[in-house]
Design an enzyme around this catalytic site. Structure first.
Site, PDB file in Angstrom:
ATOM      1  N   LYS A  74     -21.830  -4.409   4.897  1.00 29.09           N
ATOM      2  CA  LYS A  74     -21.275  -2.802   4.480  1.00 29.09           C
ATOM      3  C   LYS A  74     -22.751  -2.312   3.194  1.00 29.09           C
ATOM      4  CE  LYS A  74     -18.117  -0.242   3.217  1.00 29.09           C
ATOM      5  NZ  LYS A  74     -16.151  -0.019   3.426  1.00 29.09           N
ATOM      6  N   SER A 149     -13.661   2.991   6.396  1.00 26.89           N
ATOM      7  CA  SER A 149     -14.765   3.571   6.105  1.00 26.89           C
ATOM      8  C   SER A 149     -16.297   2.174   6.558  1.00 26.89           C
ATOM      9  CB  SER A 149     -14.601   3.271   4.386  1.00 26.89           C
ATOM     10  OG  SER A 149     -14.739   2.206   3.710  1.00 26.89           O
ATOM     11  N   SER A 173      -9.951   0.105   5.525  1.00 27.25           N
ATOM     12  CA  SER A 173     -11.552   0.470   6.055  1.00 27.25           C
ATOM     13  C   SER A 173     -11.732  -0.946   6.793  1.00 27.25           C
ATOM     14  CB  SER A 173     -11.988   0.528   4.663  1.00 27.25           C
ATOM     15  OG  SER A 173     -12.373   1.993   4.227  1.00 27.25           O
TER      16      SER A 173
END
Ligand code: GLN
Length: 493
Positions: A74, A149, A173
């Site tokens: 990420k 996310s 997330s």
């Protein structure tokens, strides 16, 4: 192909890490234009890492537990000298001077970092539509969101771009995008994985964890990245218990509680006469999968009861005060001086305003304003203080619940993946996605989402298992039982 099979092949010399990497790079090159999972693909760096793994194996050095496995990160995890943008214009050209601890540990285990994945700006969102660089799409249906996310990481694993990815989970997330993309996502106990080098959103809630194609890979990755780190003051001292060792031990004798407040329409909750305590809005097709998951665990020897944790319905409200409050403080560092974007102006104060106005997107600004308001004199006790009291209450109620059951079962998300654009106009509608995942962040407890069948639209459904602090071994071996049952049901079709 999953990570454990790849490791076996690379170790035995059946394939080189370089060959494995080239296959994954080719898939990314041909398919990521449609998906938008990556902000950056690290072709050259990954090639030299893969070659180094091959050289080490050739010279007889012991191969790590992730030898030759491509891993996606990420883009809020710091990588030395490599852009780490948080999908924000604010950090678009920022290159961190150091690696996150998890990145160091992955490399030391032989993993090959293939790229940085898209996210909602600064990890604020549930659909990856808040990215300054455009949305990511769900590999199962390109008209749908991958969740957020960590949407880029979940989409990358679901699309076969890398068998493993790391995400961060502040309110769901890791688990929510894992559920919507049909992969496994683990949010570890707070403090079990070092946050050193994770760009902070809400520091008391943030935790890094694996997203994987299966439970075994998630467990292996968790083992690699977890453990004490003196560079994170909230890192737990306790030596990590192995999660991979007992993974196939099953659930005989395990006490599982169906969380009434998040499963109001469940057959079992109705039978217990508790459906009235619940939240509405969890889709019937999700609940039907959940009832089947409960049946599977019962058939495998677990006892399933219905458990009530009344304060769980307050989680969303408490989170959307605590998380923005911490974010407003954490994001004060983006002042146009120390990091990232600077827009020149007549004086320092104006430069600060201009830089933040240009650098942050709408959702990040909304959170900063909400958080600043909640912390301001005169409102602090009414908002932030009250939210902290709710957090304490939830911890107490969950701790009581875990005196009677070993773990709790509930959905990961209220629905399957929704259409792009369906919730962007209404922030509250977007926030409601997190209702089932937020409680574990507020308590600091671990939780895992495991794919379990599909909804009426044919899209993946995720089932969530939550447990007390340090219960990762139990959560993962229970997830393995559900995974096997889901695979058997799929094969029978
Ligand atoms: N969707 C939640 C939010 O917008 C959670 C985000 C996260 O876990 N990083 O805050």
């Amino acid at each position: 192909m999953n990570a454990s099979s790849l490791v076996a092949e690379v170790r035995s010399g059946q394939r080189t890490a370089r060959q494995v990497l080239e296959e994954h790079l080719a898939r990314i090159a041909s398919q990521d234009i449609e998906l938008g999972a990556f902000n950056l693909v690290l072709t050259d760096e990954a090639r030299s890492q893969a070659d180094a793994v091959d050289a080490a194996i050739a010279s007889g050095e012991p191969a790590g537990p992730l030898a030759g496995v491509p891993v996606a990160l990420k883009d809020n995890l710091c990588t030395r000298g490599i852009p780490t943008t948080c999908s924000s214009r604010m950090l678009q050209h920022w290159r961190p001077p150091y690696d996150a601890t998890v990145v160091q540990r992955l490399r030391a285990a032989g993993a090959v970092i293939v790229g940085k994945t898209n996210l909602d700006e600064f990890a604020m969102g549930s659909s990856t539509e808040n990215s300054a660089f455009g949305p990511t799409r769900n590999p199962h249906d390109l008209s749908r969101v991958p969740g957020g996310s960590s949407g880029g990481s979940a989409a990358a694993v679901a699309a076969g771009f890398s068998p493993l990815a790391l995400g961060s989970d502040t309110g769901g997330s890791i688990r929510q995008p894992a559920a919507l993309c049909g992969v496994v996502g683990l949010k570890p106990t707070y403090g079990r994985v070092s946050r050193y080098g994770l760009v902070a959103f809400a520091s008391s809630l943030d935790q890094i964890g694996p997203i994987a194609a299966n439970v075994t890979d998630a467990a292996t990755c968790f083992e690699v990245i977890s453990g004490h780190d003196p560079r994170d003051s909230t890192s737990l001292e306790s030596a990590a218990e192995s999660v991979t060792a007992g993974l196939q031990h099953g659930v005989e004798g395990l006490r599982v509680g169906l969380l009434a407040e998040l499963c109001g329409e469940s057959v079992r909750v109705k039978q217990a006469g508790l459906q009235s305590v619940g939240l509405s809005g969890i889709a019937p097709d999700v609940i039907s999968q959940l009832d089947q998951a409960a049946d599977v665990l019962e058939a495998a020897g677990a006892t399933v009861s219905v458990v009530s944790v009344p304060s769980v319905v307050l989680g969303l409200s408490a989170y959307y005060l605590i998380a923005p409050a911490e974010a407003s403080s954490n994001l004060a560092r983006y002042d146009g001086v120390r990091y990232g974007l600077r827009v020149d102006a007549a004086n320092a104060a104006e430069m600060n305003i201009e830089s933040r106005t240009a650098g942050f997107g709408a959702e990040v600004k909304r959170r900063i304003m909400l958080g600043t308001y909640a912390l301001s004199a005169g409102y602090y006790d009414a908002y932030y203080g009250k939210a902290l009291r709710v957090r304490t209450l939830m911890l107490r109620e969950f701790t009581n619940a875990y005196a009677d059951v070993d773990l709790l079962l509930c959905p990961t998300t209220p629905t399957t993946a929704f259409e792009l654009g369906a919730k962007t106009a209404d922030p509250l509608l977007m926030y409601l996605n997190d209702v089932c995942t937020i409680p574990s962040n507020l308590t600091g407890h671990p939780a895992v989402s495991v794919p379990f069948g599909v909804g009426d639209d044919g899209l993946p459904v995720g089932v969530q298992l939550m447990g007390p602090a340090l219960s990762e071994p139990v959560l993962l071996r229970t997830a393995a039982v559900l995974e096997d049952a889901a695979a058997a049901a799929q094969a029978a079709l």
